[in-house]
Design a protein around this motif. Structure first.
Motif, PDB file in Angstrom:
ATOM      1  N   TRP A 264      43.993  46.878  36.007  1.00 39.85           N
ATOM      2  CA  TRP A 264      43.860  45.626  35.254  1.00 39.85           C
ATOM      3  C   TRP A 264      43.907  44.424  36.199  1.00 39.85           C
ATOM      4  O   TRP A 264      43.107  43.493  36.091  1.00 39.85           O
ATOM      5  N   LEU A 265      44.841  44.447  37.137  1.00 41.48           N
ATOM      6  CA  LEU A 265      44.992  43.322  38.049  1.00 41.48           C
ATOM      7  C   LEU A 265      43.782  43.197  38.975  1.00 41.48           C
ATOM      8  O   LEU A 265      43.356  42.081  39.305  1.00 41.48           O
ATOM      9  N   GLN A 266      43.233  44.317  39.402  1.00 39.88           N
ATOM     10  CA  GLN A 266      42.023  44.264  40.229  1.00 39.88           C
ATOM     11  C   GLN A 266      40.873  43.611  39.467  1.00 39.88           C
ATOM     12  O   GLN A 266      40.133  42.786  40.027  1.00 39.88           O
ATOM     13  N   ALA A 267      40.730  43.963  38.180  1.00 40.30           N
ATOM     14  CA  ALA A 267      39.685  43.338  37.361  1.00 40.30           C
ATOM     15  C   ALA A 267      39.974  41.853  37.157  1.00 40.30           C
ATOM     16  O   ALA A 267      39.061  41.019  37.190  1.00 40.30           O
ATOM     17  N   PHE A 268      41.245  41.512  36.958  1.00 39.07           N
ATOM     18  CA  PHE A 268      41.640  40.117  36.800  1.00 39.07           C
ATOM     19  C   PHE A 268      41.286  39.311  38.053  1.00 39.07           C
ATOM     20  O   PHE A 268      40.752  38.193  37.960  1.00 39.07           O
ATOM     21  N   LEU A 269      41.563  39.857  39.222  1.00 39.30           N
ATOM     22  CA  LEU A 269      41.280  39.148  40.468  1.00 39.30           C
ATOM     23  C   LEU A 269      39.782  38.976  40.698  1.00 39.30           C
ATOM     24  O   LEU A 269      39.337  37.953  41.236  1.00 39.30           O
ATOM     25  N   ARG A 270      38.997  39.976  40.291  1.00 37.28           N
ATOM     26  CA  ARG A 270      37.547  39.824  40.401  1.00 37.28           C
ATOM     27  C   ARG A 270      37.066  38.672  39.526  1.00 37.28           C
ATOM     28  O   ARG A 270      36.199  37.888  39.934  1.00 37.28           O
ATOM     29  N   LEU A 271      37.641  38.558  38.340  1.00 38.26           N
ATOM     30  CA  LEU A 271      37.280  37.468  37.450  1.00 38.26           C
ATOM     31  C   LEU A 271      37.734  36.127  38.011  1.00 38.26           C
ATOM     32  O   LEU A 271      37.001  35.128  37.971  1.00 38.26           O
ATOM     33  N   ALA A 272      38.943  36.096  38.573  1.00 38.45           N
ATOM     34  CA  ALA A 272      39.484  34.843  39.103  1.00 38.45           C
ATOM     35  C   ALA A 272      38.715  34.360  40.328  1.00 38.45           C
ATOM     36  O   ALA A 272      38.510  33.152  40.510  1.00 38.45           O
ATOM     37  N   GLN A 273      38.260  35.284  41.160  1.00 35.01           N
ATOM     38  CA  GLN A 273      37.656  34.896  42.432  1.00 35.01           C
ATOM     39  C   GLN A 273      36.136  34.870  42.413  1.00 35.01           C
ATOM     40  O   GLN A 273      35.525  34.116  43.162  1.00 35.01           O
ATOM     41  N   SER A 300      46.731  34.386  46.153  1.00 34.35           N
ATOM     42  CA  SER A 300      47.465  35.011  47.251  1.00 34.35           C
ATOM     43  C   SER A 300      48.682  35.759  46.729  1.00 34.35           C
ATOM     44  O   SER A 300      48.971  36.893  47.132  1.00 34.35           O
ATOM     45  N   GLU A 301      49.399  35.109  45.797  1.00 40.16           N
ATOM     46  CA  GLU A 301      50.566  35.767  45.202  1.00 40.16           C
ATOM     47  C   GLU A 301      50.141  36.959  44.352  1.00 40.16           C
ATOM     48  O   GLU A 301      50.810  38.003  44.333  1.00 40.16           O
TER      49      GLU A 301
END
Length: 349
Positions: A264-273, A300-301
């Motif tokens: 989930w977090l990997q998908a979230f980071l792809r969306l954020a970046q 970064s966090e």
């Protein structure tokens, strides 16, 4: 899931479409008389490594092998294999009451493999997951790997082959299975499950791995995954307690939970970046409460949190679940700006 013989309502193991390159390479080695006596099947979790191992074992024992090297599914040997009663096939895994594959299991398997095969095609055995062998079990296996009996073949299945000792790895021929393309995984999954509305979400949660996705659908955990995502979004917006959430999450299967959170977090980071999730069933970028987090996220966090989750997965057997989850949720709250670097909770407007 497996294919089925036309005359038997039992599974016949045959290579799946995305296994074909690896399968054909192995069949070429078989035809040349160079089939290894020990094969380490590696690749991402959920790509069907154990299925491939069983397909190879059934093919090896089959009395009427098909042109592509697959088992016929009709002969007496295939019927025995499909019924789980073939005398020249065994598999060992983790005892439900244990955390690892133990030395006694490997010793018993090695002793069995040293005996004469009942048929003329040797013995085959599978150890899955091989990386969960205890040190004693792995050391006990070395003699079998060094001095194979007859035409026996030992199949080690591992999603984390780097955790196996170098001495075990060096005595095996490694065969890596790749992740199928998204459309291939989706088509296979649709054939296995009637839950068509859940398949995209399941594939997203499984990182595109079809067998993992099928397990998620069959286990009925997709609703729990949505609830967990809602809890993260609530914490990220300052609407939920870290301690209360950790207490509730500690009652879940920690292995599954950390695996889900990492994906989930990997998908979230792809969306954020990158502005695109590539996982519409996992991250709903249209949600206003999620957009609010995205606007203030400290990437970064969040990346440090991802590393902390991965470290938590490595020590899951010894971790205090609630303390680990409180720490990880604290990371998440800091990444979202709900908690400052001083540890004080900021006011959320």
């Amino acid at each position: 899931m497996t294919e089925h013989s036309s005359s038997e309502s039992r599974p016949c193991y045959r290579p799946l479409s995305w296994h074909e390159p690896a399968w054909q390479g192995l069949m070429a080695r078989r035809d040349a008389g160079r089939l290894p006596h020990a094969i380490l099947l590696s690749g991402p979790a959920g790509v069907g490594k154990a299925h491939f191992a069983r397909a190879l074992a059934q093919s090896r024992l089959c009395q009427q092998v098909l042109a592509n090297g697959s088992a016929c599914g009709e002969c007496n040997a295939c019927r025995q294999f499909m019924a789980g009663s073939h005398p020249d096939w065994r598999q060992i895994g983790i005892d439900p009451k244990r955390k690892n594959i133990l030395i006694d299991q490997v010793r018993a398997l090695s002793e069995w493999m040293s005996l004469t095969a009942s048929g003329g095609r040797g013995k085959l055995a599978m150890i899955d997951p091989a990386e969960r062998m205890s040190n004693g079990a792995a050391n006990s296996l070395l003699k079998t790997l060094e001095e194979p009996a007859g035409d026996s073949i030992l199949l080690l299945v591992s999603s984390l082959p780097g955790r196996l000792s170098a001495t075990v790895r060096s005595r095996c021929q490694q065969l890596a299975l790749s992740m199928p393309a998204r459309d291939v995984a989706r088509a296979w999954l649709a054939e296995q499950s009637s839950a068509s509305g859940e398949l995209e979400t399941a594939l997203d949660l499984a990182g595109g791995a079809p067998f993992r996705a099928l397990n998620l659908v069959e286990a009925g955990v997709l609703e729990r995954a949505r609830e967990n995502a809602d809890a993260l979004i609530a914490i990220g917006n300052g609407r939920a307690s870290i301690v209360s959430t950790a207490e509730a999450w500690a009652r879940q299967d920690l292995v599954w939970l950390l695996d889900w959170w990492r994906v989930w977090l990997q998908a979230f980071l792809r969306l954020a970046q990158a502005g695109q999730s590539g996982a519409p069933g996992l991250i709903d970028g249209e949600r206003a409460d999620l957009q609010k987090i995205l606007q203030g996220i400290d990437c970064s966090e969040a990346h440090r949190l991802l590393l902390a989750i991965q470290e938590g997965e490595r020590r899951v057997d010894s971790a205090n679940a609630q303390l680990l989850l409180e720490s990880l949720l604290g990371h998440w709250a800091r990444a979202c700006g709900v908690i400052g670097q001083s540890g004080r909770v900021r006011e959320v407007v």
